[in-house]
Design a protein around this motif. Structure first.
Motif: not given
Ligand SMILES: Nc1nc2c(c(=O)[nH]1)N[C@H]1C(S)=C(S)[C@@H](COP(=O)(O)O)O[C@H]1N2
Ligand SMILES: [Mo]
Length: 181
Positions: A71-89, A129-136
């Motif tokens: 229920a917290l306000p959510m932000r999105e980050i779309t990026t690749a990481t060393d372990w994941t292809p480009k995607g949205t956290f 703007d660091v997030i604590l990502a719950r979804t990818w």
């Protein structure tokens, strides 16, 4: 890298080791009697230490249920990481999450379910703007796949110098507990 006082390293664990770790957890979970599947799937986040709001005053901690977290306000980050292809956290901003529990400390320690931990200065969360990502890509992060929570920086907006060196040690995955110091 082990000389960085803010970073506690354990031996690096490759994907195969991560899988066997997950297998052990699954086995352990399957041995627990009377565990309802819906409850087993429920994920919590525990924040303790130098905070001013508590769900559990005797334990001096604030425990987010999955529903309260979502229920917290959510932000999105779309990026690749060393372990994941480009995607949205997707997840709440760390500074807002910490404000919600009345955090006062200057150092924030993140604990992974794999015994990893890393301490990050709270100033990072004002600066970025660091997030604590719950979804990818809209899928909840699973424990055997970097979940339940993953500290994610807006890598796509950061310079190479900001994301080089010890930076990636801050991208703690399998987080379920945070301590404010
Ligand atoms: N939960 C968890 N998060 C973690 C790690 C870890 O072992 N466990 N390793 C950290 C470190 S020290 C680095 S450098 C990066 C990359 O780890 P890797 O090279 O083992 O993939 O992920 C970070 N996040
Ligand atoms: Mo590392």
């Amino acid at each position: 890298m082990d000389s960085n006082p803010n970073t506690t390293h354990r031996a690096r664990r490759g994907p195969a080791a991560r899988r066997s770790f997950a297998a052990v957890l699954l086995l352990a979970a399957s041995l627990l009697p009377h565990t309802h599947p819906a409850m087993a799937a429920g994920v919590t986040l525990t924040i303790s230490g130098n905070i001013g709001k508590f769900t559990n005053p005797s334990a001096h901690s604030y425990v987010f249920s999955e529903a309260e977290f979502n229920a917290l306000p959510m932000r999105e980050i779309t990026t690749a990481t060393d372990w994941t292809p480009k995607g949205t956290f997707r997840g709440p901003l760390l500074r807002e999450l910490l404000a919600k529990v009345g955090a006062h400390g200057r150092q924030i320690k993140f604990y992974g379910e794999d015994n990893y931990n890393v301490t990050i200065p709270a100033s990072d969360f004002s600066k970025y703007d660091v997030i604590l990502a719950r979804t990818w890509n809209n899928q909840p992060l699973q424990l055997n796949d970097f979940g339940p929570f993953w500290v994610m920086y807006p890598i796509q907006n950061m310079s190479t110098s900001e994301t080089s060196g010890i930076f990636i040690a801050k991208l703690a995955w399998q987080v379920s507990r945070i301590e404010v110091k």
